[in-house]
Design a protein around this motif. Sequence first.
Motif, PDB file in Angstrom:
ATOM      1  N   CYS A  62      43.532  45.863  35.455  1.00  0.00           N
ATOM      2  CA  CYS A  62      44.359  46.747  36.292  1.00  0.00           C
ATOM      3  C   CYS A  62      44.552  48.122  35.643  1.00  0.00           C
ATOM      4  CB  CYS A  62      45.714  46.096  36.574  1.00  0.00           C
ATOM      5  SG  CYS A  62      45.620  44.634  37.636  1.00  0.00           S
ATOM      6  N   VAL A  63      44.726  48.149  34.334  1.00  0.00           N
ATOM      7  CA  VAL A  63      44.867  49.432  33.647  1.00  0.00           C
ATOM      8  C   VAL A  63      43.571  50.231  33.759  1.00  0.00           C
ATOM      9  CG1 VAL A  63      45.131  50.530  31.390  1.00  0.00           C
ATOM     10  CG2 VAL A  63      46.673  48.692  32.062  1.00  0.00           C
ATOM     11  N   CYS A  64      42.433  49.543  33.623  1.00  0.00           N
ATOM     12  CA  CYS A  64      41.147  50.223  33.803  1.00  0.00           C
ATOM     13  C   CYS A  64      41.076  50.881  35.179  1.00  0.00           C
ATOM     14  CB  CYS A  64      39.998  49.228  33.636  1.00  0.00           C
ATOM     15  SG  CYS A  64      38.375  49.890  34.089  1.00  0.00           S
ATOM     16  N   GLY A  65      41.421  50.136  36.211  1.00  0.00           N
ATOM     17  CA  GLY A  65      41.380  50.680  37.562  1.00  0.00           C
ATOM     18  C   GLY A  65      42.320  51.845  37.743  1.00  0.00           C
ATOM     19  N   VAL A  69      41.357  55.721  38.756  1.00  0.00           N
ATOM     20  CA  VAL A  69      41.966  56.456  39.872  1.00  0.00           C
ATOM     21  C   VAL A  69      42.462  57.815  39.384  1.00  0.00           C
ATOM     22  CG1 VAL A  69      43.899  56.520  41.494  1.00  0.00           C
ATOM     23  CG2 VAL A  69      42.602  54.403  41.196  1.00  0.00           C
ATOM     24  N   ALA A  70      43.122  57.825  38.221  1.00  0.00           N
ATOM     25  CA  ALA A  70      43.615  59.088  37.663  1.00  0.00           C
ATOM     26  C   ALA A  70      42.457  60.031  37.344  1.00  0.00           C
ATOM     27  CB  ALA A  70      44.436  58.813  36.404  1.00  0.00           C
ATOM     28  N   GLY A  71      41.401  59.487  36.746  1.00  0.00           N
ATOM     29  CA  GLY A  71      40.259  60.325  36.378  1.00  0.00           C
ATOM     30  C   GLY A  71      39.568  60.951  37.570  1.00  0.00           C
ATOM     31  N   ILE A  96      36.645  58.343  30.088  1.00  0.00           N
ATOM     32  CA  ILE A  96      36.002  57.900  28.845  1.00  0.00           C
ATOM     33  C   ILE A  96      36.699  56.662  28.292  1.00  0.00           C
ATOM     34  CG2 ILE A  96      37.316  59.195  27.118  1.00  0.00           C
ATOM     35  CD1 ILE A  96      33.520  58.983  27.152  1.00  0.00           C
ATOM     36  N   MET A  97      38.018  56.522  28.537  1.00  0.00           N
ATOM     37  CA  MET A  97      38.774  55.418  27.950  1.00  0.00           C
ATOM     38  C   MET A  97      38.914  54.205  28.869  1.00  0.00           C
ATOM     39  SD  MET A  97      41.856  57.279  25.789  1.00  0.00           S
ATOM     40  CE  MET A  97      42.578  58.047  27.249  1.00  0.00           C
ATOM     41  N   ALA A  98      38.890  54.409  30.178  1.00  0.00           N
ATOM     42  CA  ALA A  98      39.199  53.326  31.124  1.00  0.00           C
ATOM     43  C   ALA A  98      38.373  52.056  30.930  1.00  0.00           C
ATOM     44  CB  ALA A  98      39.052  53.853  32.557  1.00  0.00           C
ATOM     45  N   GLN A 144      38.473  57.297  20.760  1.00  0.00           N
ATOM     46  CA  GLN A 144      38.194  58.104  21.949  1.00  0.00           C
ATOM     47  C   GLN A 144      39.415  58.913  22.366  1.00  0.00           C
ATOM     48  OE1 GLN A 144      36.077  55.765  25.100  1.00  0.00           O
ATOM     49  NE2 GLN A 144      35.784  54.289  23.458  1.00  0.00           N
ATOM     50  N   GLY A 145      40.598  58.279  22.300  1.00  0.00           N
ATOM     51  CA  GLY A 145      41.820  58.994  22.653  1.00  0.00           C
ATOM     52  C   GLY A 145      42.110  60.141  21.703  1.00  0.00           C
TER      53      GLY A 145
END
Length: 295
Positions: A62-65, A69-71, A96-98, A144-145
């Motif tokens: 869910c965090v990936c998704g 969406v934000a990206g 890059i992080m999702a 990456q962050g």
Amino acid sequence: MANFTGLNVFFRPQTLPPTALYGYVPSETATLAFIILFAISTVIHFGQAVYTRLWWLIPTICVCGGLEVAGWSGRFWSHHNPINYSAYLLQICTTIMAPTFLLAANFVIFGHIIERLGTSYSRLPPKWYSILFITCDVIALIIQGTGGGLASAHIKTNPTPGGNVMLGGITFQLAVIVIYTFLAAEFFIRYMSNKPFRKTMSYTESFIDPKPMTRKIMIMSLGIAFCTLCLFIRSVYRVIELAGGWLGRIIRTEVYFNVLDGAMITLALYTFNFIHPGYFLADDDDDGSEKALGK
């Protein structure tokens, strides 16, 4: 090391052409399509996680998704304001992080498959796939962050160090995927050929007798294989993209990003919508809840 110094042409937004940051203006149709696709998948994943009470799906898939969406919202923003630094950096950092979070779900699912089919065929105990590889995932995420933060902070001076740190993070993640793929392939080869590593277990986990590969487990295994392939393709692309620098041909060609990043993560996310661990890791007489995964 990647050459990111070309961004020094971006210091005066009022003098920039619309294609200065990306090398193109992000397509409104494509960005909207990906926003909708990722949003639908994420909402469904959240509902599936709550229904099956597999809570670990929320901080992973869910965090990936949500980050995707934000990206892609950042890219949609860039369509309307193509020289806006905030929109550009938003989409760079989040996309890059999702996938790191999606990869973590892969590790957890594979550990459950090992427990179902027989731990003696695995080089590592099942829990170590979560402990070891998720730790590596977190390290990749931090790198990456950090790189994204450095690039953001110095985009108008010298983003080269931040870009190289991001490149190091995604390269490390690619190496983790390759090692994980090797271990997973080795497990299935040994299982199919009935060649366990040991007759008795030499580590502390209790021995689980090998079980036949049910139709559900076979489909779930194919699902994580396809998801891993998508993540591998995307990681190879991002390594090549970042290695070319901010003004490289790869990073400044929209179709590459849409197909090799956006489409790959879309396919991976929807794979687990349709091949959901809450159902496909459940026994035929289970209801698909956390009981099926020994929770």
